[in-house]
Design a protein around this motif. Structure first.
Motif, mmCIF file in Angstrom:
data_model
loop_
_atom_site.group_PDB
_atom_site.id
_atom_site.type_symbol
_atom_site.label_atom_id
_atom_site.label_comp_id
_atom_site.label_asym_id
_atom_site.label_seq_id
_atom_site.Cartn_x
_atom_site.Cartn_y
_atom_site.Cartn_z
ATOM 1 N N UNK A 18 -2.262 5.515 3.444
ATOM 2 C CA UNK A 18 -1.168 4.842 4.156
ATOM 3 C C UNK A 18 -1.674 3.970 5.297
ATOM 4 N N UNK A 19 -2.825 4.296 5.831
ATOM 5 C CA UNK A 19 -3.366 3.514 6.953
ATOM 6 C C UNK A 19 -4.431 2.519 6.488
ATOM 7 N N UNK A 20 -4.516 2.264 5.187
ATOM 8 C CA UNK A 20 -5.533 1.342 4.681
ATOM 9 C C UNK A 20 -5.215 -0.114 4.984
ATOM 10 N N UNK A 21 -3.984 -0.424 5.268
ATOM 11 C CA UNK A 21 -3.606 -1.783 5.648
ATOM 12 C C UNK A 21 -3.756 -1.944 7.154
ATOM 13 N N UNK A 22 -4.296 -3.069 7.602
ATOM 14 C CA UNK A 22 -4.388 -3.305 9.054
ATOM 15 C C UNK A 22 -3.022 -3.297 9.748
ATOM 16 N N UNK A 121 0.065 -0.520 -4.346
ATOM 17 C CA UNK A 121 -0.833 -1.295 -3.498
ATOM 18 C C UNK A 121 -1.108 -2.659 -4.117
ATOM 19 N N UNK A 122 -1.786 -3.501 -3.369
ATOM 20 C CA UNK A 122 -2.082 -4.866 -3.773
ATOM 21 C C UNK A 122 -2.887 -4.906 -5.062
ATOM 22 N N UNK A 123 -3.869 -4.016 -5.200
ATOM 23 C CA UNK A 123 -4.718 -4.011 -6.389
ATOM 24 C C UNK A 123 -3.906 -3.735 -7.656
ATOM 25 N N UNK A 146 4.474 -9.955 -1.078
ATOM 26 C CA UNK A 146 5.269 -9.382 0.016
ATOM 27 C C UNK A 146 4.457 -8.380 0.827
ATOM 28 N N UNK A 147 3.471 -7.735 0.200
ATOM 29 C CA UNK A 147 2.619 -6.768 0.909
ATOM 30 C C UNK A 147 3.259 -5.398 1.010
ATOM 31 N N UNK A 148 2.691 -4.422 0.302
ATOM 32 C CA UNK A 148 3.271 -3.073 0.254
ATOM 33 C C UNK A 148 3.520 -2.481 1.635
ATOM 34 N N UNK A 153 13.106 -0.822 2.543
ATOM 35 C CA UNK A 153 13.607 0.124 1.534
ATOM 36 C C UNK A 153 14.005 -0.612 0.252
ATOM 37 N N UNK A 154 14.663 -1.751 0.436
ATOM 38 C CA UNK A 154 15.157 -2.500 -0.716
ATOM 39 C C UNK A 154 14.008 -3.047 -1.553
ATOM 40 N N UNK A 155 12.981 -3.598 -0.907
ATOM 41 C CA UNK A 155 11.834 -4.128 -1.645
ATOM 42 C C UNK A 155 11.111 -3.007 -2.403
ATOM 43 N N UNK A 156 10.929 -1.894 -1.732
ATOM 44 C CA UNK A 156 10.270 -0.759 -2.370
ATOM 45 C C UNK A 156 11.075 -0.308 -3.588
ATOM 46 N N UNK A 157 12.385 -0.170 -3.440
ATOM 47 C CA UNK A 157 13.240 0.268 -4.547
ATOM 48 C C UNK A 157 13.155 -0.711 -5.717
#
Length: 182
Positions: A18-22, A121-123, A146-148, A153-157
């Motif tokens: 979860x903390x892999x993104x800056x 994730x991006x990969x 968009x970047x995870x 909430x809406x984008x994730x869904x």
């Protein structure tokens, strides 16, 4: 396996992911403590059958991810996006249940395992777009761009719904496209 050992491993892997993104940095201790405070998530470490029925999983996931997001924001004094909290939830669950995905010997019903959301994730999204999985290249590119770690909430869904369109026999199967292991 000892509940505390299972918890420590799952919480550490989840926080690391979860903390892999800056854009989503916080101390491991904060992520671990947030997960420990989420009693229903913590209890899964010694009650593998504690997952909800598949038809209730998305609502259960939303409730617990919102709760983790709130705790993380309180502990870090900064805004945490839903995508970051979802990654924490998803990797935590994956770490607990990974040995049972696809196993005929799983101690819980296959349908419960199949409802667990995969980490996004991006990969993964890049590979899904490159391979035009399900014919949804434009969507996978939009989700990737968009970047995870910035998902609402809406984008994730929307990402999860698209994965459901592709994977009818377990959402976790989408990870066969993840190139991060190479």
């Amino acid at each position: 396996m000892n509940k505390e050992y299972r918890f420590r491993y799952a919480a550490w892997t989840a926080t690391t992911a979860a903390t892999s993104s800056p854009l989503s940095r916080f101390k491991t201790e904060i992520g671990v403590n947030a997960l420990r405070a989420a009693q229903a998530l913590y209890d899964l470490c010694d009650n593998l059958e504690g997952l909800p029925a598949p038809q209730h999983f998305d609502a259960w996931h939303l409730t617990h991810t919102r709760s983790l997001k709130k705790v993380l924001e309180q502990k870090t004094s900064k805004t945490i996006q839903f995508g970051t909290a979802a990654k924490l939830t998803n990797v935590y669950l994956k770490s607990i249940y990974l040995p049972f995905f696809g196993s005929a010997q799983a101690p819980i019903p296959k349908q419960k395992l199949d409802a667990i959301h995969p980490p996004i994730d991006r990969l993964l999204l890049h590979e899904l777009a490159d391979r035009n999985v399900g014919g949804f290249r434009k969507d996978w590119l939009r989700f990737r761009n968009a970047g995870w770690s910035k998902y609402t909430e809406e984008q994730y869904a929307e990402v999860i719904e698209r994965i459901k369109d592709v994977e009818k026999d377990g959402l976790w199967r989408i990870e066969r496209y993840w190139p991060g292991h190479q």
